[in-house]
Design a protein around this motif. Structure first.
Motif, short mmCIF file in Angstrom:
data_model
loop_
_atom_site.label_atom_id
_atom_site.label_comp_id
_atom_site.label_asym_id
_atom_site.label_seq_id
_atom_site.Cartn_x
_atom_site.Cartn_y
_atom_site.Cartn_z
N LEU A 33 0.82 -1.21 0.00
CA LEU A 33 0.00 0.00 0.00
C LEU A 33 0.86 1.26 0.00
CD1 LEU A 33 -2.73 -1.08 2.59
CD2 LEU A 33 -2.95 -0.98 0.09
N VAL A 43 -3.78 5.83 3.61
CA VAL A 43 -4.02 4.53 4.25
C VAL A 43 -4.02 4.69 5.76
CG1 VAL A 43 -3.23 2.15 4.47
CG2 VAL A 43 -2.82 3.39 2.33
N HIS A 96 -6.84 -2.33 7.14
CA HIS A 96 -6.39 -1.21 6.31
C HIS A 96 -7.61 -0.51 5.71
CE1 HIS A 96 -2.78 -3.80 6.34
NE2 HIS A 96 -3.59 -4.75 5.89
N VAL A 114 -8.30 2.28 2.90
CA VAL A 114 -7.54 2.88 1.79
C VAL A 114 -8.45 3.82 1.01
CG1 VAL A 114 -6.14 2.45 -0.26
CG2 VAL A 114 -6.16 0.78 1.61
#
Length: 315
Positions: A166, A175, A190, A192
């Motif tokens: 990422l 993120v 996570h 995003v």
């Protein structure tokens, strides 16, 4: 690349304790060969696993190397044994230590942090050494630990490896790692935000193959009642309500090679959409989105980021 701590050991495949002598190990190997041989009604996959196990520990020298931390007869390390540089001990993938010359994604939180804390607590309790345990990531110690403990470490490593991917997405992405969605829901590994929308990701490594059945992730070491996708959808909805944002999709990220197709769309009937994919497919997935994903404009992205920054709490 280090082998997953969630993978079964050669001793487990052969059905013996790591302390058995060589003669008993050989007898177990021959017994397993007879039980699993396809010509006598056995399973070809299990038969191949028995052979691979014997390749690792069948020779006394190879066995000694494996017990020290090597993963193959060539003596290549299963993971670094130096705690100062070990991926397992340091809490970050080796690629994260490389020098990057281009802008990286904005990252917040500590990927894998909660899972590592849980692992350290469990391994110390199990070993009976408490905080005095010299090296909680010692390969022999990890391999001898119960599956539950090894899965916790594998989970931490999976989150860390995903965060490395990422970070390389670029400056257009933000993120948040190890996010508490509230409402007593499971954490989101996570969150995003990028040009194709807002995604909630869960990193998994159960040490074996993964498939999708009836809208859920299944496979080795997944519990019969586990619902990773449904759990992630609930967590995304909870965070979305508190932050006043809408998630574009959720995705379960698994190690490359564990999913036959490397990409599975679970179904568009869900809101948000759900996917399962191998880790190497993640950058393309987040940059391209799905077929009907609109590109998020700068103003809209700024508003979503501002709301998330105000609402996100870390575990």
């Amino acid at each position: 690349m280090p082998e997953s701590p969630a993978q079964v050991t050669p001793y487990q495949v052969l059905g013996v304790a790591p302390t058995v002598d060589h003669d008993e190990l050989r007898r177990a190997y021959r017994r397993k060969l007879r039980e699993t041989h396809p010509d006598t009604g056995g399973d070809a996959v299990r038969f191949a696993a028995v052979q691979r196990a014997w390749q690792k520990v069948g020779d006394p020298a190879d066995r000694a190397a494996y017990d020290r931390g090597a993963s193959s007869p060539s003596g290549s390390a299963a993971w670094p044994t130096d705690g100062s540089s070990s991926t397992w001990a340091s809490g970050s993938g080796s690629t994260s230590r490389q020098q990057h010359t281009r802008p990286r994604a904005r990252l917040y939180g500590h990927p894998g942090g909660a899972a590592r804390e849980t692992y350290l607590r469990l391994i110390r309790e199990w070993a009976g050494r408490g905080p005095d345990l010299p090296d909680p990531y010692d390969p022999a110690l990890v391999r001898s630990a119960p599956l539950e403990i090894r899965l916790t470490l594998a989970k931490a490593i999976a989150e860390e490896e995903t965060s490395v991917v990422l970070a390389d997405l670029g400056i257009g992405f933000t993120v948040w790692n190890d996010v508490d969605p509230g409402r007593d829901e499971d954490k989101i590994d996570h969150v995003v935000l990028g040009p194709t929308g807002l995604y909630a990701l869960r990193s998994e490594d159960r040490g074996g193959s993964v498939s999708v059945s009836r809208g859920e992730v299944t496979g080795e070491n997944f519990g019969d009642r586990e619902q990773p996708i449904r759990s992630l959808v609930r967590s995304a909805r909870a965070l979305g309500r508190s932050a006043r944002v809408k998630f574009t999709g959720v995705a379960i990220i698994v190690p490359d090679g564990s999913l036959d197709s490397e990409f599975e769309e679970v179904g568009r009937a869900r809101s948000p959409e759900a996917f399962v994919l191998g880790r190497s497919r993640l950058p393309h997935f987040l940059r391209a989105g799905s077929a009907d994903t609109p590109i998020v404009g700068g103003t809209e992205s700024f508003e979503v980021r501002t709301r998330l920054q105000a609402a996100v709490r870390f575990v």
